[in-house]
Design an enzyme around this catalytic site. Structure first.
Site, short mmCIF file in Angstrom:
data_model
loop_
_atom_site.label_atom_id
_atom_site.label_comp_id
_atom_site.label_asym_id
_atom_site.label_seq_id
_atom_site.Cartn_x
_atom_site.Cartn_y
_atom_site.Cartn_z
N HIS A 55 0.83 -1.20 0.00
CA HIS A 55 0.00 0.00 0.00
C HIS A 55 0.87 1.25 0.00
O HIS A 55 0.64 2.19 -0.75
CB HIS A 55 -0.89 -0.01 1.25
CG HIS A 55 -2.34 0.07 0.98
ND1 HIS A 55 -3.09 1.17 1.30
CD2 HIS A 55 -3.20 -0.81 0.43
CE1 HIS A 55 -4.35 0.96 0.97
NE2 HIS A 55 -4.45 -0.24 0.45
N GLU A 67 0.71 6.93 11.87
CA GLU A 67 0.17 5.65 12.29
C GLU A 67 -0.81 5.89 13.44
O GLU A 67 -0.44 6.48 14.45
CB GLU A 67 1.30 4.73 12.77
CG GLU A 67 2.38 4.47 11.73
CD GLU A 67 1.95 3.53 10.62
OE1 GLU A 67 0.97 2.78 10.81
OE2 GLU A 67 2.61 3.55 9.56
#
EC number: 2.7.1.156
Length: 174
Positions: A55, A67
């Protein structure tokens, strides 16, 4: 449908429907790089680690990744402060993480929707539509399906635009 995003766009669809690619295109159309990618996935096994790496590689340059497998509201505030268009990929994995952590899903969903409504930067949120299949055969899966449906409805109600993806094609729902 790759015109710049409204303030909040929700991109829904099933697995491999083209949701992420559509979301990326919408964020890219919002202005020049850098863009913010808020990643909610966690790599609990080698296959998921490979998916995450693929990805990231497919996205290419220009993305700043945050994140946020659990603190999505905090990540959105950080992204808003940076002033860059944001892609959240995806609400489904975030909800899974919070459910497995025994979080209060209703309260966290409300906090997420409130945070999304208060951002100054354009945001594209990707989420799975999980209610189109058969009724799950166990209580945990049914609880997840129901929670995801409620979250999708709440985000869609706040969104300026909602797209449904199937076979790589976008259908504008709102």
């Amino acid at each position: 449908m790759t015109s710049p995003p409204d303030r909040l766009t929700l991109v829904l669809g099933g697995a491999r429907s083209g949701k992420s690619r559509q979301g990326e295109a919408l964020v890219r159309a919002a202005g020049p790089a850098p863009w913010t990618y808020v990643a909610t996935a966690e790599a609990f096994d080698a296959e998921m680690a490979e998916r995450i790496a693929r990805h990231r590689e497919d996205r290419g340059a220009g993305w700043v990744t945050i994140e946020a497998p659990h603190d999505l509201v905090g990540a959105l505030r950080t992204a808003d402060a940076a002033g860059r268009p944001v892609l959240v990929d995806c609400l489904t994995l975030w909800l899974t993480n919070r459910m497995l952590a025994d979080a209060d899903l209703a309260a966290e969903g409300d906090a997420l929707v409130a945070a999304l409504a208060g951002l100054a930067v354009p945001v594209v949120a990707v989420s799975n539509e999980v209610g189109l299949g058969i009724v799950p055969d166990n209580a945990l899966a049914r609880a997840f399906r129901d929670a995801q449906g409620r979250l999708n409805q709440a985000v869609a109600a706040r969104a300026d635009r909602v797209l449904f993806m199937a076979a790589g094609l976008a259908l504008r729902m709102k």
